[in-house]
Design an enzyme around this catalytic site. Structure first.
Site, PDB file in Angstrom:
ATOM      1  N   LYS A 182       0.845  -1.207   0.000  1.00 38.45           N
ATOM      2  CA  LYS A 182       0.000   0.000   0.000  1.00 38.45           C
ATOM      3  C   LYS A 182       0.876   1.251   0.000  1.00 38.45           C
ATOM      4  CE  LYS A 182      -1.823   2.937   2.526  1.00 38.45           C
ATOM      5  NZ  LYS A 182      -1.813   4.276   1.886  1.00 38.45           N
ATOM      6  N   GLU A 256       9.836   1.215  10.570  1.00 37.92           N
ATOM      7  CA  GLU A 256      10.854   2.221  10.234  1.00 37.92           C
ATOM      8  C   GLU A 256      10.151   3.565  10.380  1.00 37.92           C
ATOM      9  OE1 GLU A 256      13.919   1.553   9.406  1.00 37.92           O
ATOM     10  OE2 GLU A 256      13.994  -0.396   8.408  1.00 37.92           O
ATOM     11  N   CYS A 290      13.684  10.528   6.508  1.00 34.02           N
ATOM     12  CA  CYS A 290      13.596  10.080   7.907  1.00 34.02           C
ATOM     13  C   CYS A 290      14.946  10.193   8.605  1.00 34.02           C
ATOM     14  CB  CYS A 290      13.095   8.649   7.953  1.00 34.02           C
ATOM     15  SG  CYS A 290      14.018   7.607   6.826  1.00 34.02           S
ATOM     16  N   GLU A 387      10.393  16.188  14.609  1.00 35.58           N
ATOM     17  CA  GLU A 387      10.778  15.961  13.223  1.00 35.58           C
ATOM     18  C   GLU A 387       9.998  16.943  12.339  1.00 35.58           C
ATOM     19  OE1 GLU A 387       9.376  12.301  11.342  1.00 35.58           O
ATOM     20  OE2 GLU A 387      11.390  12.080  10.507  1.00 35.58           O
TER      21      GLU A 387
HETATM   22  P1  NAD Z   1       2.281   8.343   7.810  1.00 34.04           P
HETATM   23  O1  NAD Z   1       2.585   7.497   8.980  1.00 34.04           O
HETATM   24  O2  NAD Z   1       1.230   9.340   7.928  1.00 34.04           O
HETATM   25  O3  NAD Z   1       1.880   7.430   6.572  1.00 34.04           O
HETATM   26  C1  NAD Z   1       2.695   6.368   6.124  1.00 34.04           C
HETATM   27  C2  NAD Z   1       1.824   5.362   5.437  1.00 34.04           C
HETATM   28  O4  NAD Z   1       0.944   4.796   6.398  1.00 34.04           O
HETATM   29  C3  NAD Z   1       0.936   5.908   4.337  1.00 34.04           C
HETATM   30  O5  NAD Z   1       0.846   4.941   3.306  1.00 34.04           O
HETATM   31  C4  NAD Z   1      -0.418   6.068   5.039  1.00 34.04           C
HETATM   32  O6  NAD Z   1      -1.517   5.994   4.173  1.00 34.04           O
HETATM   33  C5  NAD Z   1      -0.407   4.885   5.982  1.00 34.04           C
HETATM   34  N1  NAD Z   1      -1.221   5.044   7.182  1.00 34.04           N
HETATM   35  C6  NAD Z   1      -1.613   6.195   7.791  1.00 34.04           C
HETATM   36  N2  NAD Z   1      -2.330   5.912   8.897  1.00 34.04           N
HETATM   37  C7  NAD Z   1      -2.368   4.554   9.004  1.00 34.04           C
HETATM   38  C8  NAD Z   1      -2.921   3.643   9.955  1.00 34.04           C
HETATM   39  N3  NAD Z   1      -3.579   4.061  11.018  1.00 34.04           N
HETATM   40  N4  NAD Z   1      -2.733   2.323   9.754  1.00 34.04           N
HETATM   41  C9  NAD Z   1      -2.037   1.863   8.704  1.00 34.04           C
HETATM   42  N5  NAD Z   1      -1.507   2.665   7.766  1.00 34.04           N
HETATM   43  C10 NAD Z   1      -1.659   3.997   7.918  1.00 34.04           C
HETATM   44  O7  NAD Z   1       3.680   8.959   7.404  1.00 34.04           O
HETATM   45  P2  NAD Z   1       3.994   9.888   6.172  1.00 34.04           P
HETATM   46  O8  NAD Z   1       3.577  11.259   6.536  1.00 34.04           O
HETATM   47  O9  NAD Z   1       3.496   9.294   4.909  1.00 34.04           O
HETATM   48  O10 NAD Z   1       5.593   9.759   6.118  1.00 34.04           O
HETATM   49  C11 NAD Z   1       6.419  10.553   6.830  1.00 34.04           C
HETATM   50  C12 NAD Z   1       6.979   9.795   8.006  1.00 34.04           C
HETATM   51  O11 NAD Z   1       7.629   8.592   7.597  1.00 34.04           O
HETATM   52  C13 NAD Z   1       8.048  10.581   8.704  1.00 34.04           C
HETATM   53  O12 NAD Z   1       7.831  10.579  10.077  1.00 34.04           O
HETATM   54  C14 NAD Z   1       9.340   9.849   8.358  1.00 34.04           C
HETATM   55  O13 NAD Z   1      10.368   9.994   9.262  1.00 34.04           O
HETATM   56  C15 NAD Z   1       8.884   8.458   8.222  1.00 34.04           C
HETATM   57  N6  NAD Z   1       9.822   7.692   7.392  1.00 34.04           N
HETATM   58  C16 NAD Z   1      10.646   6.789   7.989  1.00 34.04           C
HETATM   59  C17 NAD Z   1      11.556   6.064   7.246  1.00 34.04           C
HETATM   60  C18 NAD Z   1      12.469   5.066   7.888  1.00 34.04           C
HETATM   61  O14 NAD Z   1      13.042   4.243   7.183  1.00 34.04           O
HETATM   62  N7  NAD Z   1      12.626   5.083   9.192  1.00 34.04           N
HETATM   63  C19 NAD Z   1      11.625   6.242   5.872  1.00 34.04           C
HETATM   64  C20 NAD Z   1      10.774   7.172   5.277  1.00 34.04           C
HETATM   65  C21 NAD Z   1       9.857   7.890   6.069  1.00 34.04           C
END
Ligand code: NAD
Length: 476
Positions: A182, A256, A290, A387
């Site tokens: 997804k 992650e 991230c 962040e």
């Molecule tokens: P997010 O958590 O809002 O969304 C990530 C994904 O999760 C999206 O596909 C979203 O649709 C889905 N999602 C949202 N709510 C959900 C739920 N309740 N259950 C299941 N899935 C759900 O994050 P974002 O805003 O898309 O991404 C930014 C964040 O990702 C930042 O905090 C960043 O640090 C982190 N990130 C971490 C890494 C790593 O490897 N550690 C890499 C890239 C991004």
């Protein structure tokens, strides 16, 4: 930057996009049963790109059923045969790399130079690397009888869409698992193109399924009892919710999550190289990274020199059309992310830090934020703790190595860190004391499929890449 005339030389390759995308389930694109559709928007222009589907609960179930149905045959396939499938995927991805890079840039706002020269080569490298493991699992885990887990649900964010997909899909398939992927709601395109490539590569149907949608779709997927494992990359808040959801179910989980990395510059560092590392650390991919080096810790005796050099360098960054190969900093991924960056920057000013920004001219439509850095930052300020996930750097100073380590570890996160010094032994000594999953010395933001990546504390658990990453997709 204001002195440089803006003369765009946009990338001319155009991806072959459909006007509307269905969900990719059981090897075919199918209309959502109970879901709706939404238009995906180019963040640099606010123009619509194409229409994608929102998978509802029944669609999620259909995708999990397809992956379950495909699992027995896929997991029974000799590793060498699975490897061939992955090699084929990797080769087609390479052939279509230019087009995929443009799609990634159109959908997400990142500079074409980054999607073309960093993301896509890394995507192919991850597939090749894991294709190589597929028939060597018995050697990787000698005497421990490695077995696939079953259906893996992969939920990914919008900052490195295709790369995050590859980080999950490649090891999962190599180990004999099947996948329901997804992508994030603002960047679904390259996952859908990956689905087309799976068709083109004759990947057996059901082995990879791609369902698009928002948080509800992600929540329905991770909740599905048909999954053996969830691999999630995204925010810490959502990661915590998923961990709660999965607690006690026996399903495997890797998280992650976010980060607030310290980039530590000692007085004996190669300074010009360090300046490039600081700039790359925070302005690469608009700071939507991230592991971004969002806290610069600089030894007090060189702070004035570093800040003067930094100010000069940041003003040379070209901000604008992500499709222009000369662009250094592209568009902010979404209006919501732009609002979050603005709110955190406002908090920095209110809390007493000193704001510095590039004087670049921002395009008049789209989501933009000028490269920004703060001095006079206190560890208690929100910009030093939270962040931002944008092009915003918080600069602090230290006097001793102990103080540097203490400041660096003063965070709830623990994903990455950087150390700049010309003394190898000092770099290793400091690195050992940093509580972060990845520590770079005299470089930053370097990723490689052979090298495990992942966090500790609120940056999550589990590793992606290397043998440690492979371990997350097998039962021993
Ligand atoms: P997010 O958590 O809002 O969304 C990530 C994904 O999760 C999206 O596909 C979203 O649709 C889905 N999602 C949202 N709510 C959900 C739920 N309740 N259950 C299941 N899935 C759900 O994050 P974002 O805003 O898309 O991404 C930014 C964040 O990702 C930042 O905090 C960043 O640090 C982190 N990130 C971490 C890494 C790593 O490897 N550690 C890499 C890239 C991004």
């Amino acid at each position: 930057m204001s002195a440089i005339p803006y003369a765009p030389a946009p990338e001319s390759v155009r991806p072959r996009l459909r006007t509307s995308y269905d969900l990719f389930i059981d090897g075919a694109f199918v209309a959502p049963r109970d879901g709706s559709r939404h238009v995906t928007i180019n963040p640099a222009t606010h123009e619509p790109i194409t229409e994608v589907s929102h998978a509802g609960v029944a669609d999620v179930q259909a995708a999990v059923d397809a992956a379950s149905g495909a699992f027995p045959a896929w997991s029974a396939l000799p590793g060498a045969e699975r490897g061939k499938h992955l090699f084929r995927l990797a080769r087609i991805l390479q052939e279509r790399a230019r087009e995929l890079a443009v799609a990634e840039t159109l959908d997400g706002g990142k500079p074409i130079r980054e999607s073309r020269d960093i993301d896509l080569p890394l995507v192919a490298a991850h597939l090749f690397y894991h294709a190589g493991w597929a028939d060597k699992l018995a050697y990787a885990f000698a005497g421990r009888n490695p077995r696939p887990l079953g259906v893996c649900g992969a939920v990914i964010p919008w900052n490195f869409p295709l790369l995050m997909a590859a980080w999950k899909v490649a090891p999962a398939l190599a180990c004999g698992n099947t996948v329901v992927l997804k992508p994030a709601e603002t960047t679904p395109l390259t996952a859908l193109l990956l689905a087309e490539i799976a068709q083109e590569a004759d990947l057996p149907r059901g082995v990879l399924n791609v369902i698009t949608g928002g948080p509800e779709t992600g929540a329905a997927l991770v909740r599905n009892p048909g999954l053996a494992k969830v691999a999630f990359t995204g925010s810490t808040a959502v990661g915590k919710a998923i961990a709660t959801e999965l607690a006690g179910t026996g399903r495997r989980l890797t998280l992650e999550l976010g980060g607030k990395a310290a980039n530590i510059v000692f007085a004996d560092a190669p300074l010009d190289q360090a300046i490039e590392g600081i700039v790359n650390g925070i302005y690469f991919n608009q700071g939507h990274v991230c592991c971004a080096g969002s806290r610069l810790l600089v030894e007090e005796s060189i702070a004035d020199v570093v800040l003067a050099k930094l100010a000069r360098r940041v003003r040379t960054l070209r901000v604008g059309d992500p499709l222009d190969k000369n662009t250094d900093v592209g568009a902010i991924n979404s209006p919501a992310q732009l609002a979050r960056i603005r709110a955190l920057v406002a908090s920095g000013v209110e809390e007493g830090a000193t704001l510095h920004q590039s004087d670049c001219v921002l395009p008049d439509r789209g989501n933009w934020f000028a490269p920004t850095w703060f001095t006079d930052v206190a560890p208690a300020h929100r910009i030093a703790r939270e962040e931002v996930f944008g092009p915003v750097l918080a600069v602090m100073t230290f006097r001793t190595p102990d103080e540097a380590v203490e400041l660096a570890n003063n965070t709830r996160y623990g994903l990455s860190a950087g150390v700049w010094t010309d003394k190898g032994a000092k770099a290793l000594r400091i690195a050992r004391r940093l509580r972060a999953g990845v520590v770079w010395a005299n470089t930053f933001n370097q990723l490689d499929p052979t090298s495990p990546f992942g966090g500790m504390r609120e940056s999550g658990f589990g590793r992606e890449g290397g043998m440690a990453g492979l371990r997350e997709y097998v039962e021993l």
